[in-house]
Design a protein around this motif. Structure first.
Motif, PDB file in Angstrom:
ATOM      1  N   LEU A 286     -37.291  41.451  32.550  1.00 15.72           N
ATOM      2  CA  LEU A 286     -36.914  41.147  33.892  1.00 15.72           C
ATOM      3  C   LEU A 286     -37.944  41.910  34.866  1.00 15.72           C
TER       4      LEU A 286
ATOM      5  N   ARG B 159     -28.466  44.680  42.238  1.00 16.69           N
ATOM      6  CA  ARG B 159     -29.339  44.743  43.331  1.00 16.69           C
ATOM      7  C   ARG B 159     -30.194  46.036  43.326  1.00 16.69           C
TER       8      ARG B 159
ATOM      9  N   SER C 167     -29.894  47.755  37.557  1.00 15.69           N
ATOM     10  CA  SER C 167     -29.515  47.067  36.241  1.00 15.69           C
ATOM     11  C   SER C 167     -28.934  47.951  35.084  1.00 15.69           C
TER      12      SER C 167
ATOM     13  N   SER D  68     -23.884  43.039  30.888  1.00 13.88           N
ATOM     14  CA  SER D  68     -24.959  42.637  29.798  1.00 13.88           C
ATOM     15  C   SER D  68     -24.945  43.832  28.756  1.00 13.88           C
TER      16      SER D  68
ATOM     17  N   SER E 120     -23.860  39.722  34.472  1.00 15.39           N
ATOM     18  CA  SER E 120     -24.349  39.914  35.946  1.00 15.39           C
ATOM     19  C   SER E 120     -24.709  41.213  36.137  1.00 15.39           C
TER      20      SER E 120
ATOM     21  N   THR F 179     -27.379  42.865  35.032  1.00 14.10           N
ATOM     22  CA  THR F 179     -28.818  42.975  34.957  1.00 14.10           C
ATOM     23  C   THR F 179     -29.421  41.713  35.791  1.00 14.10           C
ATOM     24  N   ALA F 180     -30.533  42.131  36.447  1.00  8.68           N
ATOM     25  CA  ALA F 180     -31.345  41.124  37.128  1.00  8.68           C
ATOM     26  C   ALA F 180     -32.641  41.721  37.369  1.00  8.68           C
ATOM     27  N   ARG F 181     -33.550  41.007  37.947  1.00  3.49           N
ATOM     28  CA  ARG F 181     -34.991  41.358  38.412  1.00  3.49           C
ATOM     29  C   ARG F 181     -34.824  42.513  39.416  1.00  3.49           C
TER      30      ARG F 181
ATOM     31  N   GLN G 153     -35.298  44.645  42.621  1.00  4.04           N
ATOM     32  CA  GLN G 153     -35.732  44.265  44.097  1.00  4.04           C
ATOM     33  C   GLN G 153     -37.031  44.981  44.644  1.00  4.04           C
TER      34      GLN G 153
END
Length: 337
Positions: free
Chosen positions: A173, A269, A272, A288, A331, A333-335, A337
Protein backbone atom coordinates in the motif's frame (compact mmCIF):
# COMPACT_ATOMS: atom_id res chain seq x y z
CA UNK A 1 -36.23 -51.69 27.63
CA UNK A 2 -35.01 -52.86 24.22
CA UNK A 3 -31.86 -55.00 24.29
CA UNK A 4 -29.14 -55.74 21.78
CA UNK A 5 -30.57 -59.25 21.17
CA UNK A 6 -33.79 -57.77 19.77
CA UNK A 7 -31.84 -55.47 17.45
CA UNK A 8 -29.80 -58.45 16.23
CA UNK A 9 -32.93 -60.53 15.52
CA UNK A 10 -34.63 -57.72 13.60
CA UNK A 11 -31.48 -56.99 11.56
CA UNK A 12 -30.76 -60.68 11.00
CA UNK A 13 -27.18 -60.48 12.33
CA UNK A 14 -25.28 -61.52 15.44
CA UNK A 15 -25.13 -59.39 18.59
CA UNK A 16 -21.39 -58.98 17.99
CA UNK A 17 -22.12 -57.47 14.57
CA UNK A 18 -24.65 -55.09 16.13
CA UNK A 19 -22.04 -54.01 18.68
CA UNK A 20 -19.41 -53.40 15.99
CA UNK A 21 -21.83 -51.55 13.71
CA UNK A 22 -23.09 -49.19 16.39
CA UNK A 23 -19.64 -48.53 17.80
CA UNK A 24 -18.36 -47.30 14.43
CA UNK A 25 -16.00 -50.22 13.82
CA UNK A 26 -14.44 -50.41 10.36
CA UNK A 27 -14.96 -54.19 10.28
CA UNK A 28 -18.61 -53.93 9.22
CA UNK A 29 -19.82 -53.46 5.64
CA UNK A 30 -21.76 -50.27 4.84
CA UNK A 31 -24.86 -52.28 3.93
CA UNK A 32 -24.82 -54.18 7.24
CA UNK A 33 -24.23 -50.96 9.19
CA UNK A 34 -27.28 -49.34 7.55
CA UNK A 35 -29.41 -52.41 8.30
CA UNK A 36 -28.34 -52.47 11.96
CA UNK A 37 -28.84 -48.72 12.42
CA UNK A 38 -32.31 -48.97 10.87
CA UNK A 39 -33.25 -51.83 13.23
CA UNK A 40 -31.91 -49.93 16.25
CA UNK A 41 -33.83 -46.81 15.21
CA UNK A 42 -37.07 -48.74 14.70
CA UNK A 43 -36.80 -50.34 18.14
CA UNK A 44 -35.55 -47.21 19.88
CA UNK A 45 -32.37 -48.96 21.00
CA UNK A 46 -29.71 -46.75 22.61
CA UNK A 47 -26.17 -48.02 23.14
CA UNK A 48 -25.14 -48.18 26.80
CA UNK A 49 -22.00 -46.09 27.19
CA UNK A 50 -20.86 -48.24 30.10
CA UNK A 51 -21.31 -51.50 28.24
CA UNK A 52 -19.70 -50.07 25.14
CA UNK A 53 -16.66 -48.94 27.15
CA UNK A 54 -16.25 -52.36 28.74
CA UNK A 55 -16.51 -54.12 25.39
CA UNK A 56 -14.20 -51.81 23.44
CA UNK A 57 -11.82 -50.70 26.18
CA UNK A 58 -12.61 -47.09 25.22
CA UNK A 59 -14.45 -44.34 27.05
CA UNK A 60 -15.50 -42.39 23.90
CA UNK A 61 -13.95 -39.37 25.59
CA UNK A 62 -11.14 -37.12 24.29
CA UNK A 63 -8.96 -34.92 26.51
CA UNK A 64 -8.27 -31.41 25.18
CA UNK A 65 -5.50 -29.36 26.82
CA UNK A 66 -5.25 -25.58 26.30
CA UNK A 67 -2.96 -22.92 27.84
CA UNK A 68 -5.82 -20.37 28.02
CA UNK A 69 -9.57 -20.54 27.57
CA UNK A 70 -10.38 -16.83 27.86
CA UNK A 71 -8.82 -16.05 24.46
CA UNK A 72 -10.95 -16.19 21.32
CA UNK A 73 -8.46 -18.29 19.34
CA UNK A 74 -8.27 -21.12 21.89
CA UNK A 75 -12.00 -21.23 22.57
CA UNK A 76 -12.63 -21.34 18.80
CA UNK A 77 -10.29 -24.31 18.33
CA UNK A 78 -12.05 -26.08 21.21
CA UNK A 79 -15.45 -25.30 19.68
CA UNK A 80 -14.43 -26.83 16.35
CA UNK A 81 -13.09 -29.93 18.10
CA UNK A 82 -16.17 -30.32 20.30
CA UNK A 83 -18.62 -30.09 17.41
CA UNK A 84 -16.72 -32.70 15.39
CA UNK A 85 -16.40 -35.03 18.40
CA UNK A 86 -20.13 -34.71 19.04
CA UNK A 87 -20.93 -35.71 15.46
CA UNK A 88 -18.76 -38.80 15.92
CA UNK A 89 -20.25 -39.83 19.27
CA UNK A 90 -17.41 -38.66 21.53
CA UNK A 91 -17.39 -36.57 24.70
CA UNK A 92 -14.73 -33.94 25.49
CA UNK A 93 -12.90 -33.32 28.76
CA UNK A 94 -11.21 -29.91 28.88
CA UNK A 95 -8.01 -29.14 30.80
CA UNK A 96 -7.27 -25.40 31.07
CA UNK A 97 -3.66 -24.73 32.13
CA UNK A 98 -3.95 -21.07 33.17
CA UNK A 99 -2.55 -22.11 36.58
CA UNK A 100 0.97 -22.46 35.15
CA UNK A 101 3.71 -25.08 35.40
CA UNK A 102 2.46 -26.95 38.46
CA UNK A 103 -1.00 -27.36 36.94
CA UNK A 104 0.49 -28.58 33.66
CA UNK A 105 2.60 -31.14 35.52
CA UNK A 106 -0.47 -32.41 37.35
CA UNK A 107 -2.50 -32.78 34.15
CA UNK A 108 0.18 -34.70 32.25
CA UNK A 109 1.42 -36.79 35.18
CA UNK A 110 -1.95 -37.69 36.66
CA UNK A 111 -5.20 -36.69 34.97
CA UNK A 112 -4.41 -37.66 31.37
CA UNK A 113 -2.75 -40.90 32.44
CA UNK A 114 -5.90 -42.16 34.12
CA UNK A 115 -8.06 -44.40 31.96
CA UNK A 116 -10.68 -41.67 31.43
CA UNK A 117 -9.72 -40.40 27.96
CA UNK A 118 -9.04 -42.35 24.78
CA UNK A 119 -6.80 -39.71 23.19
CA UNK A 120 -5.44 -36.18 23.68
CA UNK A 121 -5.45 -32.94 21.67
CA UNK A 122 -2.83 -30.41 22.84
CA UNK A 123 -3.53 -26.86 21.60
CA UNK A 124 -0.56 -24.44 21.34
CA UNK A 125 1.50 -26.52 23.76
CA UNK A 126 5.04 -27.56 22.83
CA UNK A 127 4.97 -30.91 24.61
CA UNK A 128 8.16 -32.20 26.20
CA UNK A 129 9.70 -35.54 25.30
CA UNK A 130 8.61 -36.88 28.70
CA UNK A 131 4.98 -35.74 28.25
CA UNK A 132 4.79 -37.40 24.84
CA UNK A 133 6.44 -40.60 26.11
CA UNK A 134 3.98 -40.93 29.02
CA UNK A 135 0.97 -40.74 26.70
CA UNK A 136 2.47 -43.03 24.06
CA UNK A 137 3.38 -45.60 26.71
CA UNK A 138 -0.31 -45.96 27.54
CA UNK A 139 -1.27 -46.16 23.88
CA UNK A 140 -3.16 -42.87 23.90
CA UNK A 141 -3.19 -41.23 20.45
CA UNK A 142 -2.00 -37.63 20.52
CA UNK A 143 -2.46 -34.68 18.17
CA UNK A 144 -0.82 -31.27 18.54
CA UNK A 145 -2.20 -27.98 17.23
CA UNK A 146 0.07 -25.00 16.76
CA UNK A 147 3.51 -26.27 15.82
CA UNK A 148 5.65 -29.35 15.11
CA UNK A 149 6.25 -31.84 17.93
CA UNK A 150 8.76 -34.66 17.24
CA UNK A 151 6.99 -38.00 16.80
CA UNK A 152 3.48 -36.50 17.08
CA UNK A 153 0.84 -35.87 14.44
CA UNK A 154 0.52 -32.07 14.34
CA UNK A 155 -1.32 -29.22 12.65
CA UNK A 156 0.85 -26.16 12.11
CA UNK A 157 0.53 -22.56 11.02
CA UNK A 158 3.65 -20.95 9.55
CA UNK A 159 3.74 -17.91 11.84
CA UNK A 160 6.71 -16.40 10.02
CA UNK A 161 4.86 -16.59 6.70
CA UNK A 162 1.63 -15.25 8.24
CA UNK A 163 3.39 -12.20 9.69
CA UNK A 164 5.31 -11.64 6.50
CA UNK A 165 2.07 -11.61 4.48
CA UNK A 166 0.48 -9.06 6.84
CA UNK A 167 3.51 -6.77 6.64
CA UNK A 168 3.80 -7.14 2.86
CA UNK A 169 0.17 -6.02 2.53
CA UNK A 170 1.06 -2.76 4.29
CA UNK A 171 4.23 -2.36 2.24
CA UNK A 172 2.27 -2.88 -0.99
CA UNK A 173 0.00 0.00 0.00
CA UNK A 174 3.07 2.26 0.24
CA UNK A 175 3.70 2.31 4.00
CA UNK A 176 7.33 2.46 5.15
CA UNK A 177 6.94 3.41 8.84
CA UNK A 178 5.24 0.20 9.96
CA UNK A 179 5.07 -0.55 13.68
CA UNK A 180 4.61 -3.99 15.20
CA UNK A 181 2.75 -4.90 18.39
CA UNK A 182 3.77 -8.40 19.43
CA UNK A 183 4.05 -10.61 22.47
CA UNK A 184 6.23 -9.86 25.47
CA UNK A 185 8.84 -12.27 26.85
CA UNK A 186 6.36 -13.80 29.30
CA UNK A 187 4.23 -14.98 26.37
CA UNK A 188 7.10 -16.28 24.24
CA UNK A 189 6.74 -19.84 25.49
CA UNK A 190 5.37 -22.75 23.47
CA UNK A 191 6.35 -22.65 19.77
CA UNK A 192 7.68 -19.07 20.24
CA UNK A 193 4.72 -17.60 18.36
CA UNK A 194 5.45 -13.93 19.25
CA UNK A 195 9.09 -14.26 18.20
CA UNK A 196 8.20 -15.97 14.91
CA UNK A 197 5.66 -13.31 14.04
CA UNK A 198 8.21 -10.59 14.76
CA UNK A 199 10.73 -12.43 12.58
CA UNK A 200 8.21 -12.49 9.70
CA UNK A 201 7.53 -8.76 10.13
CA UNK A 202 11.23 -7.87 10.15
CA UNK A 203 11.96 -10.19 7.22
CA UNK A 204 9.34 -8.45 5.06
CA UNK A 205 10.76 -5.03 5.93
CA UNK A 206 14.32 -6.12 5.18
CA UNK A 207 13.28 -7.59 1.84
CA UNK A 208 11.74 -4.21 1.01
CA UNK A 209 15.00 -2.44 1.87
CA UNK A 210 13.76 -1.04 5.18
CA UNK A 211 15.77 -1.48 8.38
CA UNK A 212 13.48 -2.61 11.24
CA UNK A 213 13.46 -0.01 14.00
CA UNK A 214 13.31 -1.08 17.67
CA UNK A 215 11.38 2.15 18.31
CA UNK A 216 8.50 0.81 16.20
CA UNK A 217 8.01 -2.30 18.32
CA UNK A 218 5.76 -2.46 21.37
CA UNK A 219 5.13 -5.59 23.46
CA UNK A 220 1.64 -6.52 24.65
CA UNK A 221 -0.29 -9.50 25.97
CA UNK A 222 -2.54 -10.48 23.02
CA UNK A 223 -5.62 -8.79 24.54
CA UNK A 224 -7.60 -5.72 23.44
CA UNK A 225 -6.49 -3.67 26.49
CA UNK A 226 -2.89 -4.70 25.82
CA UNK A 227 -3.11 -3.63 22.18
CA UNK A 228 -4.81 -0.38 23.23
CA UNK A 229 -2.00 0.58 25.61
CA UNK A 230 0.75 -0.38 23.15
CA UNK A 231 -0.88 1.62 20.34
CA UNK A 232 -1.21 4.65 22.60
CA UNK A 233 2.58 4.56 23.10
CA UNK A 234 3.22 4.32 19.35
CA UNK A 235 0.62 6.83 18.15
CA UNK A 236 1.13 9.40 20.90
CA UNK A 237 4.61 10.30 19.70
CA UNK A 238 5.40 13.70 18.26
CA UNK A 239 8.06 12.30 15.91
CA UNK A 240 8.50 9.12 13.85
CA UNK A 241 4.89 8.15 14.38
CA UNK A 242 4.00 5.05 12.33
CA UNK A 243 1.56 5.28 9.43
CA UNK A 244 0.62 1.61 9.87
CA UNK A 245 0.54 -0.99 12.63
CA UNK A 246 0.77 -4.75 12.29
CA UNK A 247 -0.57 -6.39 15.47
CA UNK A 248 0.21 -10.05 16.14
CA UNK A 249 -3.45 -10.79 16.97
CA UNK A 250 -6.83 -9.38 16.00
CA UNK A 251 -7.67 -8.61 19.61
CA UNK A 252 -4.59 -6.37 19.87
CA UNK A 253 -5.42 -4.86 16.46
CA UNK A 254 -8.93 -3.96 17.65
CA UNK A 255 -7.29 -2.33 20.67
CA UNK A 256 -5.20 -0.28 18.22
CA UNK A 257 -8.30 0.95 16.39
CA UNK A 258 -9.86 2.04 19.68
CA UNK A 259 -6.65 3.79 20.78
CA UNK A 260 -6.43 5.69 17.49
CA UNK A 261 -10.04 6.82 17.90
CA UNK A 262 -9.41 8.05 21.43
CA UNK A 263 -6.41 10.04 20.18
CA UNK A 264 -8.61 11.80 17.62
CA UNK A 265 -7.21 9.82 14.70
CA UNK A 266 -9.14 8.15 11.88
CA UNK A 267 -8.40 4.61 10.68
CA UNK A 268 -7.15 4.19 7.97
CA UNK A 269 -6.71 7.88 7.04
CA UNK A 270 -4.19 8.55 9.80
CA UNK A 271 -3.01 5.00 10.49
CA UNK A 272 -3.65 1.62 8.90
CA UNK A 273 -4.10 -1.44 11.12
CA UNK A 274 -3.91 -5.17 10.35
CA UNK A 275 -4.08 -8.19 12.66
CA UNK A 276 -3.93 -11.98 12.60
CA UNK A 277 -6.65 -14.52 13.42
CA UNK A 278 -9.93 -13.87 11.62
CA UNK A 279 -11.64 -12.93 14.90
CA UNK A 280 -15.45 -12.88 14.89
CA UNK A 281 -15.34 -9.13 15.66
CA UNK A 282 -12.91 -8.32 12.83
CA UNK A 283 -15.65 -7.66 10.27
CA UNK A 284 -17.58 -5.45 12.70
CA UNK A 285 -14.49 -3.24 13.16
CA UNK A 286 -13.63 -3.33 9.45
CA UNK A 287 -10.32 -4.94 10.39
CA UNK A 288 -7.99 -6.28 7.72
CA UNK A 289 -6.58 -9.57 8.96
CA UNK A 290 -4.82 -12.81 8.14
CA UNK A 291 -7.49 -15.40 8.90
CA UNK A 292 -6.21 -18.72 10.24
CA UNK A 293 -9.58 -20.49 10.74
CA UNK A 294 -9.22 -21.83 14.30
CA UNK A 295 -12.48 -23.79 14.25
CA UNK A 296 -11.16 -25.65 11.21
CA UNK A 297 -7.98 -26.47 13.14
CA UNK A 298 -10.07 -28.06 15.90
CA UNK A 299 -12.10 -30.03 13.38
CA UNK A 300 -8.96 -31.25 11.59
CA UNK A 301 -7.34 -32.31 14.88
CA UNK A 302 -10.33 -34.55 15.66
CA UNK A 303 -10.26 -36.07 12.17
CA UNK A 304 -6.60 -36.97 12.67
CA UNK A 305 -7.40 -38.60 16.03
CA UNK A 306 -10.19 -40.61 14.41
CA UNK A 307 -7.60 -41.89 11.91
CA UNK A 308 -5.78 -43.43 14.82
CA UNK A 309 -8.79 -44.59 16.86
CA UNK A 310 -10.58 -46.08 13.84
CA UNK A 311 -7.94 -47.07 11.25
CA UNK A 312 -9.32 -47.15 7.74
CA UNK A 313 -12.39 -45.03 8.54
CA UNK A 314 -10.84 -41.68 7.63
CA UNK A 315 -8.20 -40.47 5.20
CA UNK A 316 -4.65 -40.69 6.50
CA UNK A 317 -2.46 -37.59 6.73
CA UNK A 318 1.27 -36.97 7.09
CA UNK A 319 3.02 -36.46 10.41
CA UNK A 320 2.79 -32.67 10.04
CA UNK A 321 -0.16 -31.00 8.35
CA UNK A 322 0.21 -27.31 7.39
CA UNK A 323 -3.01 -25.35 7.91
CA UNK A 324 -4.31 -22.65 5.54
CA UNK A 325 -4.35 -18.90 6.12
CA UNK A 326 -5.76 -16.07 4.04
CA UNK A 327 -5.38 -12.30 3.71
CA UNK A 328 -8.76 -10.58 4.15
CA UNK A 329 -8.65 -6.89 3.26
CA UNK A 330 -11.21 -4.58 4.87
CA UNK A 331 -11.46 -0.85 5.58
CA UNK A 332 -8.72 -0.59 8.26
CA UNK A 333 -5.89 -0.53 5.73
CA UNK A 334 -5.32 1.99 2.92
CA UNK A 335 -2.55 3.95 1.21
CA UNK A 336 -0.82 6.49 3.50
CA UNK A 337 -2.02 10.07 3.22
Amino acid sequence: MVGIDEVARLAGVSTATVSRALSGSAHVSPATRVKVEAAAGELGYVVSSTASSLASGRMKNIGVVVPFLNRWFFSSVVEGAQQTLLRNGYDLTLYNLTGGGEERRSVFEHFLLRQRVDAVIAISLELTENEVARLHALGKPLVGVGGPIPGVRTLTIDDVAVARLATEHLLALGHTRIAHIGGNKALDLDFHLPTNRRIGYEYALTEAGIDPSPELFQPADFTMPGGYQAAKQLLGRAHNRPTAIFAASDEMAIGCILAARDLGMVVPRDVSVIGIDGHELAEFFGLSTIAQFPKGQGEAAVEILLDQLHPGKHDQAGLNTPMPFELIVRSSTARPQ
